[in-house]
Design an enzyme around this catalytic site. Structure first.
Site, PDB file in Angstrom:
ATOM      1  N   THR A 123       0.809  -1.430   0.110  1.00 47.92           N
ATOM      2  CA  THR A 123       0.010  -0.068   0.071  1.00 47.92           C
ATOM      3  C   THR A 123       0.739   1.500   0.042  1.00 47.92           C
ATOM      4  O   THR A 123       2.041   1.384   0.546  1.00 47.92           O
ATOM      5  CB  THR A 123      -0.829   0.115   1.288  1.00 47.92           C
ATOM      6  OG1 THR A 123      -1.497   1.231   1.421  1.00 47.92           O
ATOM      7  CG2 THR A 123      -0.043  -0.154   2.475  1.00 47.92           C
ATOM      8  N   TYR A 149      -1.957  -0.134   9.999  1.00 47.13           N
ATOM      9  CA  TYR A 149      -2.316  -0.807   8.756  1.00 47.13           C
ATOM     10  C   TYR A 149      -0.861  -0.471   7.896  1.00 47.13           C
ATOM     11  O   TYR A 149      -0.345  -1.720   7.384  1.00 47.13           O
ATOM     12  CB  TYR A 149      -3.522   0.039   7.927  1.00 47.13           C
ATOM     13  CG  TYR A 149      -3.375  -0.500   6.557  1.00 47.13           C
ATOM     14  CD1 TYR A 149      -3.579  -1.777   6.071  1.00 47.13           C
ATOM     15  CD2 TYR A 149      -3.676   0.491   5.420  1.00 47.13           C
ATOM     16  CE1 TYR A 149      -3.792  -2.148   4.849  1.00 47.13           C
ATOM     17  CE2 TYR A 149      -3.641   0.151   4.377  1.00 47.13           C
ATOM     18  CZ  TYR A 149      -3.787  -1.301   3.963  1.00 47.13           C
ATOM     19  OH  TYR A 149      -3.750  -1.403   2.543  1.00 47.13           O
TER      20      TYR A 149
END
Ligand code: UDP
Length: 342
Positions: A123, A149
């Site tokens: 990501t 995350y």
């Protein structure tokens, strides 16, 4: 003599949003696949009936080992994981468990069962998005994830890098920017009802499923004060997966690539475009927007530098247009709302 077809690709999280589009892209390219998904957020119906499907956890080393051995897989695409930034801030240990510990178990099963190629969903949240200015980030830029995350994804990147150096495993890390839209033929889309992502929620608001749209933060150091992101159509991202798998197989190299278009849009610009699409498609007026405080873990701006993916994979996006991205997202939401896909 006939060429032997390549062995099936094991897709973890293949019943989910991005995994199911990558599965479709592989199938469209003549590859065979096997899917494992725990269906915690995925949908069984996203996987065609003739694709071998296993409901289970990627952290279940014995199960994964058995699937790889039974189908003779030599490549894995790893999508399964938890993906919501604010949720990771509230429940960090779940993210380290789901994204890091489970990936370690999966990698162990891969090494024990002769997997050669591994593609990992990472990501843009691994980057430092708070440096100010709308400058695209390159793969070798400063890594400073703003959320658990992002950190959980970066830890898995590091595991892969170390494993790649120590073993013959060939890997590709794909750093996704903001993925949106749906398959143009309507075969898949983002179906989780409780989605938190901007474009999905905005489409739901335009369709009257949600009463209003929260706008998280208007005092960021960006041109209009709202966060800037680089939105990539899920089908272009899926195509990049097919290309990178071929590339690491041919070149034997390990690599990390940004997946985005290289263009940033603010939350306000996205909502304006959703309003426009909603007006054209549905004839409805602008959605109700409610200013809210900043959301925890949100960096100000994330835009991809894309030279690397374009050059290395000769990747040419086909849906590089915010209106087109939103139009497919809206079509999917409308179809879901009409009950055709629930
Ligand atoms: N956002 C918003 N309202 C929403 C959902 C998201 O203002 O209902 C903002 C969010 O704060 C961020 C941007 O939209 O600045 C993109 O968020 P999203 O959750 O779609 O993706 P992320 O960048 O967190 O992966």
């Amino acid at each position: 003599m006939m060429n032997t077809p390549p062995p099936p690709v094991l897709i973890t999280g293949g019943a989910g949003y991005i995994g199911s589009h990558a599965m479709l892209a592989l199938l469209d390219n003549g590859r065979t696949v096997v899917v494992v998904d725990d269906l915690s957020t995925g949908r069984r119906g996203a996987v065609p009936g003739d694709v071998p499907f296993y409901q289970g956890k990627v952290g279940n080393k014995a199960l994964i080992g058995r699937i790889i051995a039974e189908h003779g897989c030599r490549a894995v695409m790893h999508f399964a994981g938890s993906i919501i930034v604010p949720e990771s801030v509230a429940r960090p240990l779940d993210y380290y468990q789901n994204n890091v510990v489970s990936s370690a178990q999966l990698l162990r099963a891969c090494l024990d069962n002769d997997i050669k190629d591994f593609v990992f969903s990472s990501t843009a949240a691994v980057y430092d998005g708070n440096t100010g200015g709308a400058v695209p980030v390159a793969e070798d830029d400063n890594l400073a994830p703003a959320s658990p995350y992002g950190r959980s994804k970066l830890m898995t990147e590091w595991m892969l890098r170390d494993i790649g150096a120590a073993t013959g495993l060939r890997y590709a890390v794909l750093r996704y920017f903001n993925v949106a839209g749906a398959d143009q033929a309507g075969r898949s889309g983002q179906y989780s009802k409780a989605a938190t992502h901007l474009i999905k929620r905005a489409c739901q608001t335009a369709l009257g499923i949600l009463p209003h749209m929260d706008v998280f933060g208007n005092d960021y150091p960006t041109p209009d004060g709202t966060c800037v992101r680089d939105y990539i159509h899920v089908s272009d991202l899926a195509q990049a997966h097919v290309a990178v798998l071929d590339h690491i197989g041919d070149s034997g190299g390990n690599l990390t690539l940004n997946c985005g278009y290289g263009q940033g849009f603010s939350v306000t610009q996205v909502l304006d475009t959703v309003d426009q699409v909603a007006n054209d498609m549905l004839g409805v007026g602008p959605m109700l927007r409610r200013p809210q405080p900043r959301r925890a873990g949100d960096p100000a701006s994330l835009i991809a530098a894309t030279d690397c993916i374009r050059k290395t994979l000769n990747w040419q996006p086909r849906h590089d247009d915010l209106t087109a991205v939103i139009t497919t997202a809206m079509a999917w939401e409308k179809k879901s709302m009409d009950g055709m896909d629930r």
